[in-house]
Design an enzyme around this catalytic site. Structure first.
Site, short mmCIF file in Angstrom:
data_model
loop_
_atom_site.label_atom_id
_atom_site.label_comp_id
_atom_site.label_asym_id
_atom_site.label_seq_id
_atom_site.Cartn_x
_atom_site.Cartn_y
_atom_site.Cartn_z
N ILE A 1 0.91 -1.15 0.00
CA ILE A 1 0.00 0.00 0.00
C ILE A 1 0.94 1.20 0.00
O ILE A 1 1.86 1.28 0.82
CB ILE A 1 -0.96 -0.02 1.21
CG1 ILE A 1 -1.79 1.26 1.27
CG2 ILE A 1 -0.24 -0.23 2.53
CD1 ILE A 1 -2.90 1.19 2.35
N SER A 2 0.75 2.11 -0.95
CA SER A 2 1.73 3.19 -1.14
C SER A 2 1.83 4.11 0.07
O SER A 2 0.90 4.20 0.88
CB SER A 2 1.36 4.04 -2.35
OG SER A 2 1.39 3.25 -3.49
N GLN A 3 2.93 4.82 0.10
CA GLN A 3 3.17 5.84 1.11
C GLN A 3 2.05 6.90 0.99
O GLN A 3 1.72 7.31 -0.13
CB GLN A 3 4.52 6.45 0.77
CG GLN A 3 5.09 7.42 1.73
CD GLN A 3 6.39 8.02 1.16
OE1 GLN A 3 6.87 7.59 0.12
NE2 GLN A 3 6.90 8.99 1.85
#
Lengths: 236, 784
Positions: free
Chosen positions: A84-86
């Site tokens: 899950i992206s930053q």
């Protein structure tokens, strides 16, 4: 006796409710802090994006074992080598697309569904495709549970886009690629934007913004370098 | 029997070192592979420290203790590998996650223990047998270990490769049992071997990190491995999946679909793809890459390609109407994969077209022929792989040096061109270095670079075209037209107008155009102030991927932060840290015995320290310099490492064996040997190129034999100083022999890292001269 039992039951329920409330309040607090420090202070200005980041509960999109880390400004593993992206990157990519309430967006790489949820707060319709079946199924259930009715998802090969709903006002690709799939360029509306990270799975990648002007001419802009942060911890 | 057991233990130690290197590479240890090996090797020295500290207790029990060490070696090897497979380590996550550092330290420790046990046996042997003999069995055993493991790499997959050191050390233990007849402990030993063997055999797969190319590909719904080939070059694997599609930097004007592709992986890293070819139309996409720019200049060109990979460059040449294509490839399995295994997949493409595949290194092959081509292309397999950030920063690359470029320019026709493509790194550096390299190569040939270089870029790739003669107006017009059609950007061509740049793939401040222009205009200030090392590589400094500038570290840290440094040039940073850590660690372990022993060490301690330390450093520097130098001719670091290390170790063993039999004084013997080493090494450094060039066209086996023969006299001489020093210590009943062994071991490890750091900065020749100086200094401090 029966009455007493009932009272104890209600009391326990009440306590649990307070606990959940408190946990929820804590997450809200953390979310607010994250948005202030890592989103607004880092230069994200679009009020729609900020509002969306303040609303979407990131803790719902990370594995249970990592919920405590949900509001750190870092990528987290969701299994199958995916992350899950930053939060900052999610906000930046959303802002770069320049979308609003009338737009439809195609997302390639549903992952946990977090990016789709952030977009869904802003746009009319989000279409999202995930190639890894177990991830896609999990994300779909999660998004339904959280009540995102304007997100349509499917398991499939994002390389070919989603012809049935094309063209799109914006396309967001969350997985790094060595080329931009031609079908996606075709499915992008004139005047539309596409955001995509480019680079190798190790080390630096560059976030690119592709713009298709009203004549259909394409330009690509280098936005910022990003570090792909892989996590290998097994998901419970 | 005892010494034969020592021989097998020594061979298993070296086999273990190489096995560990292979396994960590496949697992995805990245930049930490080198440091893991270096720290593990400090175990060699630690064995000496342990024996020194336990000297009193071990006295008279050396042989039994040897058996104990050998058993511990097998046990910790099996168990250690089993445990380490369960402690996953993610090299990139270490930037953020302290827990990874802890895991790394545990892994380091696990890998070090077997080396401590093995080296303890060797040190104990010095108390039992003559030093020359011990050193002989130790070194020749090590040489055999290298040889066996090299052959094994062709036959045994990486997840089973530990069976080799395991088997060799089992032979050692069995020999010791037969020799020592330890009674009841025989059963225990047998059980330990069976237990360790069980652990090894129960290992199914290496725990590859999940974001390596192969692992990611296998996540795709219909993906499966359909072919696997082993060789010392690594494990080649082919993955079939309808979802694999690759076309680096593909033009946005390409509107069709890519052909089906199989993924090709080397040790789990993405190497290339193998196209499914129904007809030539399937390959039209290859015209839409920056690599095709050079083909717009010629009609039916003759093309020479360095690096076959999955055959993409050859396909591109053909789809761009090349008349004849010659491709060189070093990996023994790739030609067979394309011409045979996957001939139905590629429709017999590599058998039915004018494609000649030669199993050789491209540069070596060119040196053997007078033929001239229209185009020489360094394929993406060769150039793009080396673009990966930091990982290969200290690997030698003789394909991209000034001398290599001369060879290419000599082998293109008068109006021919050399074309090289790289994946653009951020911040920009590899393409800038490539241009600086081309500029120097042209200048050295008396050609004006500004008139003979053209550079274009897509959104992710950059292609440099180099000619011997100036680009004509017609040629630049063709390149411009190609870029226009493909939405690629012009970076430079003779007479470029600033208005023509940065149109389709917009970067801040026209970075590429401005930087390239400044390099070509000989703006030395630019190179000097640039945060990355752009100095052109030469055969003496063949480090194209080395971009790190220590002076600019504060600037980079300030601008990018520590996380970015690791991500951008992690390889060099880790290497440098390894050097510091091993130096500190070694120092600690060298000093520890002094601290514990008080005044018990007799003789001049400093002299012992300097003598054995200098020998350790100099031996290792020479070994590394020779490996790097010879790899240019053997065209492969694996062959050159194996040939040089085996030859030097075995011949050093022979030298040390006979050192016991010379009647001259030890000091005289060491003087003669060091004078010989200095003279012989100087000749190699200054004149070896001439010898090797004369046999460049010979078959690989002949070249290997030649390399080994050259090393034998040198190795024999290098084998004399160490046992001679030990003899002197032994004659005066000095208790510091294990300590001397430790010192030698520690300094060898420090030098193995130090040699790379030195050579990247001052070149191989000067590094070799430093080694000679080290030997001469050692002579001056020879223990009395």
């Amino acid at each position: 006796m029966g009455k007493k039992k009932y009272r104890i039951f209600v009391l326990v329920l009440f306590c649990l409710l307070i606990l959940f409330q408190a946990a929820g309040a804590d997450y809200r607090k953390e979310r607010k802090r994250l948005v202030e420090i890592h989103i607004i202070r880092e230069g994200i200005e679009d009020p729609l994006v900020i509002e969306s980041m303040l609303t979407v509960p990131r803790e719902e999109f990370v594995p249970d074992s990592l919920k405590k880390k949900a509001y750190l400004n870092q990528a987290l593993p969701v299994g199958y080598g995916q992350t899950i992206s930053q939060p900052y990157i999610v906000a930046l990519m959303t802002e770069l697309l320049g979308v609003d309430g009338d737009d439809t967006v195609l997302e390639i790489g549903t992952g946990s569904g977090y990016q789709a949820a952030v977009l869904a707060q802003i746009v009319k319709e989000v279409y999202t495709i995930e190639i890894i079946k177990p991830l896609g199924i999990k994300a779909e259930k999660r998004l339904k549970r959280l009540g995102y009715s304007n997100i349509s998802s499917k398991i499939g090969d994002g390389y070919f886009g989603w012809e049935a709903y094309a063209p799109f006002d914006a396309i967001i690709v969350t997985a790094a690629a060595d080329h931009i799939p031609p079908p996606l360029i075709k499915q992008l509306k004139k005047g539309g934007k596409m955001c995509i990270p480019v680079g190798q799975p190790y080390f630096t990648q560059v976030l690119k913004l592709l713009e298709k002007d009203e004549q259909g001419k394409i330009r690509i802009y280098d936005i910022i370098p990003v570090i792909f942060v892989p996590f290998t911890r097994k998901i419970q | 029997m005892y010494l034969t057991a020592l021989f097998f233990t020594s061979s298993s130690l070296l086999a273990l070192e190489i096995s560990l290197m292979r396994v960590l590479r496949v697992e995805g240890f990245g930049n930490f592979t080198f440091s893991a090996i270096a720290l593990a090797l400090t175990g060699f020295g630690a064995g000496g420290t342990i024996v020194f500290l336990l000297k009193k207790y071990l006295s008279g029990r050396e042989k039994t203790a040897s058996l104990f060490s050998a058993v511990i070696f097998i046990f910790t090897l099996g168990l250690g590998y089993y445990i380490s497979g369960r402690i996953s380590f993610d090299p990139l996550r270490i930037i953020w996650d302290k827990n990874q550092l802890f895991r790394l330290l545990i892994r380091y420790f696990i890998y070090t223990v077997p080396f401590i046990a093995g080296s303890t046996f060797i040190v104990l042997a010095f108390s039992v047998e003559k030093p020359g003999k011990v050193y002989f069995y130790n070194l020749s055993g090590s040489g055999l270990g290298i040889f066996i493991i090299l052959i094994s790499l062709f036959l045994i997959p990486p997840n089973r490769i530990f069976i080799i050191p395991m088997s060799l050390s089992s032979v050692a233990v069995i020999l010791l049992i037969i020799y020592l007849k330890p009674g009841g402990s025989r059963i225990i030993t047998f059980t330990v071997i069976v237990f360790a063997g069980y652990i090894l055999f129960s290992i199914s797969d290496i725990n590859i990190i999940p974001y390596k190319g192969l692992k990611l590909a296998l996540n795709l719904p219909d993906a499966k491995i359909i072919e696997r080939k082993l060789s010392p070059f690594g494990t080649l694997e082919v993955v079939k999946s309808s979802k694999i599609r690759s076309a680096a930097g593909l033009s946005l004007s390409f509107e069709d679909t890519l052909p089906g592709q199989h993924g090709l992986y080397l040790d789990g890293d993405s190497l290339s793809t193998i196209d499914r070819i129904k007809s030539r139309e399937s390959l039209l996409y290859l015209r839409y890459q920056t690599q095709s720019a050079v083909y717009s200049l010629y009609t039916r060109p003759d093309v020479f390609i360095i690096g076959l990979g999955g055959g993409i460059s050859a396909e591109r040449a053909l789809v761009n109407s090349a008349a004849n294509i010659t491709v060189t490839e070093e990996n023994p399995h790739l030609p067979g994969l394309l011409k045979d295994t996957f001939k139905n997949h590629n429709n017999n493409f590599f058998n039915e077209n004018n494609i000649t595949i030669i199993r050789n290194n491209g540069r070596n092959y060119l040196n053997q022929t007078d033929y001239r081509w229209d185009i020489i292309e360094i394929s993406e397999t060769d150039s793009l792989v080396s673009s990966v950030g930091g990982i290969y920063s200290t690997d030698t690359d003789y394909t991209l040096t000034v001398e290599a470029f001369h060879t290419y320019l000599e082998h293109v026709r008068t109006d021919g061109a050399v074309s090289i493509t790289v994946l653009l790194k951020y911040p920009p550096r590899n393409i800038l270095k490539l241009i600086n390299l081309a500029k120097h190569a042209l200048e050295k040939k008396g050609i004006e670079p500004e008139a003979c270089i053209a550079v274009i870029r897509s959104w992710s790739t950059g292609t440099v075209i180099i000619k011997k003669t100036p680009f004509t107006g017609e040629e630049t017009a063709k390149i411009k037209s190609f870029c226009d059609r493909m939405f690629f950007d012009l970076v430079y061509y003779p007479g470029i107008n600033p208005d023509e740049v940065n149109i389709y793939n917009v970067v801040k401040d026209e970075l590429y155009y401005k930087s390239v222009s400044r390099i070509l205009k000989n703006d030395t200030g630019f190179r000097k102030n640039y945060p990355f090392n752009l100095k052109y590589p030469t055969d003496d400094r063949p480090y194209f991927s080395y971009f790190f500038k220590i002076k600019k570290l504060p600037v980079l840290l300030k601008e990018m932060g520590h996380k970015w440094i690791l991500a951008v040039e992690g390889g060099y940073v880790v290497l440098f840290s390894t050097f510091i850590i091993t130096a500190l660690f070694s120092f600690l372990l060298i000093v520890t015995p002094l601290f514990f022993s008080g005044k018990k060490i007799q003789g001049k301690k400093i002299q012992v320290l300097l003598y054995f330390g200098l020998l350790g450093i100099s031996y290792m520097l020479i070994e590394i310099v020779l490996i790097k130098k010879v790899s240019k001719y053997l065209a492969n670091p694996i062959y050159s490492s194996s040939a040089i290390i085996s030859a030097l170790l075995i011949s050093s063993g022979i030298g040390s064996y006979f050192s016991d039999y010379f009647s001259t004084s030890r000091k005289k013997l060491v003087s003669y040997s060091i004078v010989f080493i200095a003279g012989y090494m100087l000749i190699i450094l200054l004149a070896a190129d001439r010898f090797f060039v004369s046999i460049e066209s010979a078959p690989l086996l002949v070249k290997l034999a030649f390399s080994i023969l050259i090393m034998i006299p040198l190795g024999a001489a290098m084998g004399i100083p160490f046992p001679s020093g030990v003899s002197v210590l032994k004659n005066r009943s000095d208790r510091s022999i294990p300590w001397a062994w430790s010192i030698n071991g520690y300094f060898s490890v420090i030098a193995s890292t130090g040699a790379v750091l030195i050579a990247t900065n001052i070149g191989l020749t000067l590094t070799g001269i430093i080694a000679i100086g080290g030997y001469i200094c050692a002579l001056l401090v020879f223990p009395k």
